[in-house]
Design a protein around this motif. Structure first.
Motif, PDB file in Angstrom:
ATOM      1  N   PRO A  74      31.869  51.754  74.955  1.00 48.17           N
ATOM      2  CA  PRO A  74      31.113  50.858  74.068  1.00 48.17           C
ATOM      3  C   PRO A  74      30.636  49.590  74.773  1.00 48.17           C
ATOM      4  CG  PRO A  74      33.120  51.589  72.988  1.00 48.17           C
ATOM      5  CD  PRO A  74      33.192  52.045  74.408  1.00 48.17           C
ATOM      6  N   LEU A  75      31.424  49.080  75.704  1.00 46.95           N
ATOM      7  CA  LEU A  75      30.991  47.898  76.464  1.00 46.95           C
ATOM      8  C   LEU A  75      29.793  48.232  77.334  1.00 46.95           C
ATOM      9  CD1 LEU A  75      34.428  46.422  77.549  1.00 46.95           C
ATOM     10  CD2 LEU A  75      32.839  45.494  75.861  1.00 46.95           C
ATOM     11  N   ASP A  76      29.795  49.406  77.940  1.00 42.62           N
ATOM     12  CA  ASP A  76      28.661  49.826  78.759  1.00 42.62           C
ATOM     13  C   ASP A  76      27.395  49.898  77.916  1.00 42.62           C
ATOM     14  OD1 ASP A  76      27.325  50.946  81.104  1.00 42.62           O
ATOM     15  OD2 ASP A  76      27.349  52.830  79.963  1.00 42.62           O
ATOM     16  N   ASP A  77      27.509  50.453  76.715  1.00 44.96           N
ATOM     17  CA  ASP A  77      26.361  50.529  75.810  1.00 44.96           C
ATOM     18  C   ASP A  77      25.862  49.143  75.438  1.00 44.96           C
ATOM     19  OD1 ASP A  77      24.512  51.892  74.020  1.00 44.96           O
ATOM     20  OD2 ASP A  77      25.787  51.131  72.395  1.00 44.96           O
ATOM     21  N   PHE A  78      26.775  48.239  75.137  1.00 44.92           N
ATOM     22  CA  PHE A  78      26.422  46.870  74.761  1.00 44.92           C
ATOM     23  C   PHE A  78      25.682  46.165  75.891  1.00 44.92           C
ATOM     24  CE2 PHE A  78      27.748  42.341  74.595  1.00 44.92           C
ATOM     25  CZ  PHE A  78      27.122  41.982  73.411  1.00 44.92           C
ATOM     26  N   ARG A  84      22.707  42.714  73.466  1.00 42.01           N
ATOM     27  CA  ARG A  84      22.254  42.635  72.073  1.00 42.01           C
ATOM     28  C   ARG A  84      22.898  43.744  71.261  1.00 42.01           C
ATOM     29  NH1 ARG A  84      16.518  42.181  74.453  1.00 42.01           N
ATOM     30  NH2 ARG A  84      16.944  44.375  74.620  1.00 42.01           N
ATOM     31  N   ARG A  85      23.172  43.453  70.014  1.00 36.05           N
ATOM     32  CA  ARG A  85      23.682  44.472  69.110  1.00 36.05           C
ATOM     33  C   ARG A  85      22.531  45.318  68.608  1.00 36.05           C
ATOM     34  NH1 ARG A  85      28.201  41.332  65.501  1.00 36.05           N
ATOM     35  NH2 ARG A  85      29.415  40.647  67.285  1.00 36.05           N
ATOM     36  N   PRO A  86      22.768  46.552  68.258  1.00 37.43           N
ATOM     37  CA  PRO A  86      21.674  47.371  67.734  1.00 37.43           C
ATOM     38  C   PRO A  86      21.152  46.811  66.417  1.00 37.43           C
ATOM     39  CG  PRO A  86      23.756  48.590  67.651  1.00 37.43           C
ATOM     40  CD  PRO A  86      24.017  47.288  68.328  1.00 37.43           C
ATOM     41  N   GLU A  95      13.753  49.945  72.105  1.00 42.86           N
ATOM     42  CA  GLU A  95      13.366  49.013  73.162  1.00 42.86           C
ATOM     43  C   GLU A  95      14.388  49.061  74.289  1.00 42.86           C
ATOM     44  OE1 GLU A  95      12.820  44.216  73.884  1.00 42.86           O
ATOM     45  OE2 GLU A  95      13.174  44.991  71.883  1.00 42.86           O
ATOM     46  N   GLN A  96      13.900  49.123  75.497  1.00 41.76           N
ATOM     47  CA  GLN A  96      14.760  49.176  76.665  1.00 41.76           C
ATOM     48  C   GLN A  96      14.926  47.773  77.241  1.00 41.76           C
ATOM     49  OE1 GLN A  96      16.222  51.981  78.066  1.00 41.76           O
ATOM     50  NE2 GLN A  96      15.598  52.918  76.150  1.00 41.76           N
TER      51      GLN A  96
END
Length: 109
Positions: A74-78, A84-86, A95-96
Motif C-alpha cells: 500500500p505504501l508503494d501504491d501511495f 496523493r490519495r485516490p 492520472e499518472q
C-alpha cells in the motif's frame, strides 16, 4: 547450495544488484552454514564485473519477511501516485505522476 548459487549468479548477471538478502523460510533453512558455499558458487558462475559489486547475506526479518513485504505494497501504491490519495481534488481518474510520463518518453526513443 550450488543450484542456489547458480540462480543468484543469474540474478547478478541480469540485474546487477548491490545486495542479495536470503530471508524467510529459505533463510531459516539455509542458515549461515551454507551461505559461504552459496556465495562461492554465485561468484564462480557470475560475470566478474557484477559479481565483484554484489554482497550476499542473510536477511534479518526471519519468517516475517513475506508479511513485511506485503505490508509495504500500500505504501508503494501511495508513493507511486505522488503521495496523493485516490480521488483527491485535482487528480483526474487515471492520472499518472509526472515521473511516469518522463519514463515513458525516454523508453519510447
Amino acid at each position: 547450495a550450488e543450484y542456489l548459487g547458480a540462480g543468484f549468479a543469474d540474478l547478478v548477471n541480469l540485474f546487477q544488484p548491490e545486495r542479495i538478502l536470503v530471508g524467510g523460510w529459505a533463510g531459516l533453512q539455509l542458515g549461515s552454514r551454507f551461505l559461504d558455499t552459496v556465495k562461492g558458487y554465485a561468484t564462480e558462475y557470475a560475470l566478474a564485473y557484477p559479481a565483484a559489486r554484489v554482497s550476499i547475506g542473510m536477511g534479518r526479518l526471519g519468517p516475517d519477511a513475506v508479511t513485511v513485504g506485503a505490508a509495504i505494497l500500500p505504501l508503494d501504491d501511495f508513493f507511486s501516485r505522488g503521495g496523493r490519495r485516490p480521488g483527491t481534488e485535482g487528480e483526474a481518474v487515471g492520472e499518472q505522476p509526472a515521473w511516469a510520463s518522463n519514463v515513458r518518453d525516454r523508453t519510447a526513443r
